[in-house]
Write a protein that holds these residues in place. Sequence first.
Motif, mmCIF file in Angstrom:
data_model
loop_
_atom_site.group_PDB
_atom_site.id
_atom_site.type_symbol
_atom_site.label_atom_id
_atom_site.label_comp_id
_atom_site.label_asym_id
_atom_site.label_seq_id
_atom_site.Cartn_x
_atom_site.Cartn_y
_atom_site.Cartn_z
ATOM 1 N N ASP A 249 0.805 -1.220 0.000
ATOM 2 C CA ASP A 249 0.000 0.000 0.000
ATOM 3 C C ASP A 249 0.841 1.275 0.000
ATOM 4 O OD1 ASP A 249 -1.754 -2.109 0.570
ATOM 5 O OD2 ASP A 249 -3.142 -0.774 1.594
ATOM 6 N N ALA A 250 0.831 1.963 -1.121
ATOM 7 C CA ALA A 250 1.534 3.227 -1.296
ATOM 8 C C ALA A 250 0.530 4.284 -1.726
ATOM 9 C CB ALA A 250 2.628 3.095 -2.356
ATOM 10 N N ILE A 251 0.856 5.543 -1.477
ATOM 11 C CA ILE A 251 0.050 6.654 -1.972
ATOM 12 C C ILE A 251 0.646 7.104 -3.297
ATOM 13 C CG2 ILE A 251 -0.739 9.022 -1.580
ATOM 14 C CD1 ILE A 251 -0.529 8.491 1.415
ATOM 15 N N TRP A 252 -0.173 7.098 -4.348
ATOM 16 C CA TRP A 252 0.280 7.473 -5.687
ATOM 17 C C TRP A 252 -0.332 8.807 -6.086
ATOM 18 C CZ3 TRP A 252 3.875 4.498 -8.181
ATOM 19 C CH2 TRP A 252 4.114 3.238 -7.632
ATOM 20 N N ALA A 253 0.479 9.628 -6.729
ATOM 21 C CA ALA A 253 0.037 10.937 -7.201
ATOM 22 C C ALA A 253 0.299 11.050 -8.697
ATOM 23 C CB ALA A 253 0.761 12.049 -6.448
ATOM 24 N N ASP A 254 -0.325 12.025 -9.325
ATOM 25 C CA ASP A 254 -0.162 12.292 -10.752
ATOM 26 C C ASP A 254 1.170 13.003 -10.985
ATOM 27 O OD1 ASP A 254 -0.296 13.858 -13.260
ATOM 28 O OD2 ASP A 254 -2.372 13.159 -13.356
ATOM 29 N N SER A 255 2.088 12.371 -11.709
ATOM 30 C CA SER A 255 3.434 12.914 -11.919
ATOM 31 C C SER A 255 3.413 14.260 -12.621
ATOM 32 C CB SER A 255 4.279 11.929 -12.739
ATOM 33 O OG SER A 255 4.317 10.659 -12.139
ATOM 34 N N GLU A 256 2.585 14.395 -13.639
ATOM 35 C CA GLU A 256 2.549 15.638 -14.406
ATOM 36 C C GLU A 256 1.983 16.786 -13.572
ATOM 37 O OE1 GLU A 256 0.380 14.404 -17.901
ATOM 38 O OE2 GLU A 256 2.252 14.040 -18.992
ATOM 39 N N ARG A 257 0.999 16.497 -12.748
ATOM 40 C CA ARG A 257 0.452 17.547 -11.881
ATOM 41 C C ARG A 257 1.479 17.956 -10.827
ATOM 42 N NH1 ARG A 257 -5.288 16.093 -9.499
ATOM 43 N NH2 ARG A 257 -5.112 18.260 -8.773
ATOM 44 N N LEU A 258 2.233 17.001 -10.313
ATOM 45 C CA LEU A 258 3.265 17.339 -9.337
ATOM 46 C C LEU A 258 4.283 18.308 -9.931
ATOM 47 C CD1 LEU A 258 4.046 13.862 -7.702
ATOM 48 C CD2 LEU A 258 2.947 15.809 -6.597
ATOM 49 N N ALA A 259 4.604 18.101 -11.204
ATOM 50 C CA ALA A 259 5.628 18.918 -11.858
ATOM 51 C C ALA A 259 5.119 20.281 -12.293
ATOM 52 C CB ALA A 259 6.183 18.162 -13.077
ATOM 53 N N SER A 260 3.815 20.397 -12.536
ATOM 54 C CA SER A 260 3.301 21.630 -13.136
ATOM 55 C C SER A 260 2.370 22.443 -12.243
ATOM 56 C CB SER A 260 2.546 21.292 -14.430
ATOM 57 O OG SER A 260 1.418 20.461 -14.149
ATOM 58 N N ASP A 261 1.875 21.836 -11.170
ATOM 59 C CA ASP A 261 0.865 22.491 -10.342
ATOM 60 C C ASP A 261 1.379 22.605 -8.912
ATOM 61 O OD1 ASP A 261 -1.350 23.244 -8.847
ATOM 62 O OD2 ASP A 261 -2.761 21.981 -9.956
ATOM 63 N N GLU A 262 1.805 23.812 -8.523
ATOM 64 C CA GLU A 262 2.352 24.020 -7.182
ATOM 65 C C GLU A 262 1.324 23.734 -6.092
ATOM 66 O OE1 GLU A 262 4.024 27.889 -6.856
ATOM 67 O OE2 GLU A 262 5.640 27.519 -8.302
ATOM 68 N N ASP A 263 0.064 24.063 -6.348
ATOM 69 C CA ASP A 263 -0.979 23.815 -5.360
ATOM 70 C C ASP A 263 -1.159 22.316 -5.130
ATOM 71 O OD1 ASP A 263 -1.430 26.506 -5.025
ATOM 72 O OD2 ASP A 263 -3.119 26.594 -6.435
ATOM 73 N N TYR A 264 -1.147 21.548 -6.211
ATOM 74 C CA TYR A 264 -1.285 20.094 -6.091
ATOM 75 C C TYR A 264 -0.092 19.513 -5.342
ATOM 76 C CZ TYR A 264 -1.715 15.166 -7.534
ATOM 77 O OH TYR A 264 -1.818 13.795 -7.555
ATOM 78 N N ALA A 265 1.103 19.992 -5.629
ATOM 79 C CA ALA A 265 2.294 19.518 -4.928
ATOM 80 C C ALA A 265 2.187 19.806 -3.437
ATOM 81 C CB ALA A 265 3.546 20.170 -5.520
ATOM 82 N N ALA A 266 1.720 21.019 -3.090
ATOM 83 C CA ALA A 266 1.561 21.369 -1.679
ATOM 84 C C ALA A 266 0.477 20.516 -1.032
ATOM 85 C CB ALA A 266 1.217 22.848 -1.551
ATOM 86 N N THR A 267 -0.607 20.273 -1.778
ATOM 87 C CA THR A 267 -1.688 19.436 -1.265
ATOM 88 C C THR A 267 -1.200 18.017 -1.015
ATOM 89 O OG1 THR A 267 -3.429 20.731 -2.333
ATOM 90 C CG2 THR A 267 -3.946 18.435 -1.845
ATOM 91 N N THR A 268 -0.299 17.540 -1.856
ATOM 92 C CA THR A 268 0.251 16.194 -1.692
ATOM 93 C C THR A 268 0.937 16.057 -0.341
ATOM 94 O OG1 THR A 268 0.526 15.916 -4.083
ATOM 95 C CG2 THR A 268 1.847 14.499 -2.660
ATOM 96 N N THR A 269 1.764 17.020 0.012
ATOM 97 C CA THR A 269 2.436 16.981 1.313
ATOM 98 C C THR A 269 1.417 17.042 2.444
ATOM 99 O OG1 THR A 269 4.492 17.949 0.497
ATOM 100 C CG2 THR A 269 4.030 18.211 2.836
ATOM 101 N N LYS A 270 0.404 17.883 2.298
ATOM 102 C CA LYS A 270 -0.621 18.003 3.331
ATOM 103 C C LYS A 270 -1.404 16.701 3.492
ATOM 104 C CE LYS A 270 -1.250 22.979 2.572
ATOM 105 N NZ LYS A 270 -2.176 24.036 2.078
ATOM 106 N N PHE A 271 -1.755 16.080 2.371
ATOM 107 C CA PHE A 271 -2.504 14.823 2.434
ATOM 108 C C PHE A 271 -1.672 13.735 3.109
ATOM 109 C CE2 PHE A 271 -3.698 10.727 0.519
ATOM 110 C CZ PHE A 271 -5.002 10.638 0.999
ATOM 111 N N ILE A 272 -0.394 13.655 2.761
ATOM 112 C CA ILE A 272 0.482 12.665 3.381
ATOM 113 C C ILE A 272 0.607 12.926 4.878
ATOM 114 C CG2 ILE A 272 2.851 11.795 3.477
ATOM 115 C CD1 ILE A 272 3.054 12.452 0.462
ATOM 116 N N LYS A 273 0.772 14.179 5.237
ATOM 117 C CA LYS A 273 0.924 14.528 6.656
ATOM 118 C C LYS A 273 -0.299 14.100 7.452
ATOM 119 C CE LYS A 273 1.727 18.457 9.777
ATOM 120 N NZ LYS A 273 1.828 19.937 9.885
ATOM 121 N N GLY A 274 -1.479 14.435 6.968
ATOM 122 C CA GLY A 274 -2.693 14.031 7.662
ATOM 123 C C GLY A 274 -2.826 12.525 7.757
#
Length: 395
Positions: A249-274
């Motif tokens: 069980d791993a958390i997977w994110a959209d690679s292209e959104r991580l590279a192009s969308d700063e909000d999505y990248a920040a949300t990724t860290t927040k989601f992992i933290k929670g």
Amino acid sequence: MAFIATRGARAAAFTAAALGALTLTGCSSDEAEPAATGGDATTGAEAPAELTPVSVQLQWLTQAQFACYYAAADQGYYEDEGLDVTILPGAVDIVPIDVLTSGGADFAISWVPKVLGAIEQGAKVTDVAQIFERSGTTQVAFADSGITSAADLAGKAVGSWGYGNEWELIAGMQANGVTLADLPGGATVQQAFDMNAFIAGDIDAAQAMTYNEYAQVLETVNPETGELYTPEDLVVIDWNEEGTAMLQDAIWADSERLASDEDYAATTTKFIKGTIEGCIYAKDNPEAAADIVTAAGSTLGTSHQLWMTNEVNKLIFPSTAGVGHINEDQWEQTVSLALETVNPEGATIITADPPETAYSNEYVDAALEELKAEGVDVMGEDFTPIEVTLSEGGE
């Protein structure tokens, strides 16, 4: 708090079979208002923050395998990060990575070997947090079967669920000199997602997760004794011990959104933290976490749900580098096995090393640093499993 039933968004391929999803906006026990941003110039009252909607596609049905996520929502950890999280339960016919790449979810939970094949076929996704550090997959046989190790599976009826769940089993057999040709009929037995065929004697060694199917056997009455089966009645082949465990069980994110969308990248860290905070809550409060999952809609019995919570905690804690951090040696072992393990059609999971974007510790490490700065124990070195007494049928 309340669990609000909704319908999760699905891409066109999934709309016809869309599942009811649980919109889980975490809240504290006293129904506190969302964190405030700014204030009213007239009254001085603080205005509630607007939560960012986030959806996560699970690999399977609502159960304590995913206690981290349900606990994080229930306890308000996601809301503390400014997120309104919708948890989308899975099913046999739902492929989490397909939902993620088609835009039906922001994140997906899936096993690494399954996704490596999808990446090679063009899926642009990144493992951003490895929640399970250990594999929960085993092969279970009765103690009087003559099976004591993977080498003894030759000539036996070996059960497997398929759907990408078979790779550790096949790798374990290959490592012990057993090929599929050595099995009756030259193949594994198609196993249902239960232990009925095993208990009936139709399968000699059955696939079983430590947190689910193994418990199903221990919840069943042994007709010879009139009592429930015990661990002494069984032999368990553990792929962690055999050296063929693969990351699950791993958390997977959209690679292209991580590279192009700063909000999505920040949300990724927040989601992992929670999520990590949810895992820690489940570790410290297994009974409460099991109840949270039950309230979220799981149909599993009380003792089975608690067993699952306890066993999942063992797959996460103690952590060697912080919950969710992707250990390079474990990643490399999974990739190596994916390159070498041959399925019944003679193919391997992947034919070349995955791209560098296949995993990243950037987001999980940022979450871990924030948690450590807040005084949170992200290692769980003092973790001690509880004792769970199973009841017949898991009730």
